[in-house]
Design a protein around this motif. Structure first.
Motif, short mmCIF file in Angstrom:
data_model
loop_
_atom_site.label_atom_id
_atom_site.label_comp_id
_atom_site.label_asym_id
_atom_site.label_seq_id
_atom_site.Cartn_x
_atom_site.Cartn_y
_atom_site.Cartn_z
N GLU A 109 -6.01 5.40 -4.96
CA GLU A 109 -6.86 4.21 -4.85
C GLU A 109 -6.75 3.31 -6.08
N GLY A 110 -6.64 3.89 -7.25
CA GLY A 110 -6.56 3.11 -8.48
C GLY A 110 -5.16 2.64 -8.81
N GLY A 111 -4.21 2.85 -7.92
CA GLY A 111 -2.84 2.43 -8.16
C GLY A 111 -2.04 3.38 -9.03
N ARG A 112 -2.57 4.61 -9.19
CA ARG A 112 -1.87 5.61 -9.99
C ARG A 112 -1.40 6.74 -9.10
N CYS A 113 -0.29 7.32 -9.46
CA CYS A 113 0.25 8.45 -8.73
C CYS A 113 -0.67 9.66 -8.93
N PRO A 114 -1.09 10.31 -7.82
CA PRO A 114 -1.94 11.51 -7.96
C PRO A 114 -1.23 12.60 -8.77
N GLU A 115 -2.01 13.39 -9.44
CA GLU A 115 -1.52 14.44 -10.33
C GLU A 115 -0.50 15.35 -9.63
N ARG A 116 -0.71 15.68 -8.36
CA ARG A 116 0.17 16.62 -7.66
C ARG A 116 1.60 16.11 -7.50
N PHE A 117 1.81 14.79 -7.65
CA PHE A 117 3.15 14.21 -7.49
C PHE A 117 3.81 13.90 -8.83
N ALA A 173 5.02 0.28 2.08
CA ALA A 173 3.60 0.51 2.36
C ALA A 173 3.34 2.00 2.61
N ARG A 174 4.22 2.66 3.35
CA ARG A 174 4.07 4.11 3.58
C ARG A 174 4.17 4.87 2.27
N TRP A 175 5.12 4.48 1.43
CA TRP A 175 5.28 5.12 0.13
C TRP A 175 3.99 4.97 -0.70
N ALA A 176 3.44 3.77 -0.71
CA ALA A 176 2.21 3.52 -1.49
C ALA A 176 1.06 4.37 -0.98
N GLU A 177 0.94 4.52 0.34
CA GLU A 177 -0.13 5.35 0.90
C GLU A 177 0.01 6.80 0.44
N THR A 178 1.24 7.26 0.35
CA THR A 178 1.48 8.66 -0.05
C THR A 178 1.36 8.86 -1.55
N TYR A 179 1.97 7.99 -2.34
CA TYR A 179 2.13 8.26 -3.76
C TYR A 179 1.25 7.47 -4.71
N LEU A 180 0.56 6.46 -4.23
CA LEU A 180 -0.33 5.71 -5.11
C LEU A 180 -1.76 5.92 -4.66
#
Length: 120
Positions: A110-118, A101-108
């Protein structure tokens, strides 16, 4: 010889294979997460997981019970009600689920995609 050693190193671990054979199925993780706080009756469990059918919930609960992660308890009633709770083995998954859950908050996002910066 080097190619064979490299291939052996790339093989998936047997434990990870078993975990994803069970948790790779749709709804399984959500069911376990919903049961984490304590026992839940079947109807309440179905309401807690939008989109799951009774048949699918029943099938997944049977699989989790067979795997030893969930315990089925019948309340004699009347009315007759069935509740499910996590076994000791199921409860032992809590730290792993919290970390996911912590990983998802950081790396996913709202749309379930990894933000560009990662994505580097």
């Amino acid at each position: 010889m080097a190619d064979r050693d490299e291939t052996a190193c790339r093989q998936v671990d047997g434990g990870m294979t078993r975990v994803f054979e069970l948790f790779g199925k749709r709804w399984t993780g959500l069911i376990v997460a919903t049961l984490m706080p304590g026992p839940v009756h079947f109807a309440d469990l179905r309401r807690a997981i939008p989109g799951i059918s009774e048949r699918m919930l029943s099938d997944r609960l049977a699989e989790l019970t067979a795997a030893g992660l969930v315990v089925r308890e019948v309340d004699a009633g009347p009315p007759l009600r069935v509740a499910y709770r996590l076994s000791e083995a199921g409860l032992a998954m809590e730290p792993a689920l919290q970390e996911l859950a912590r990983w998802a908050e950081t790396y996913l996002g709202e749309g379930g995609r990894c933000p560009e910066r990662f994505r580097k």
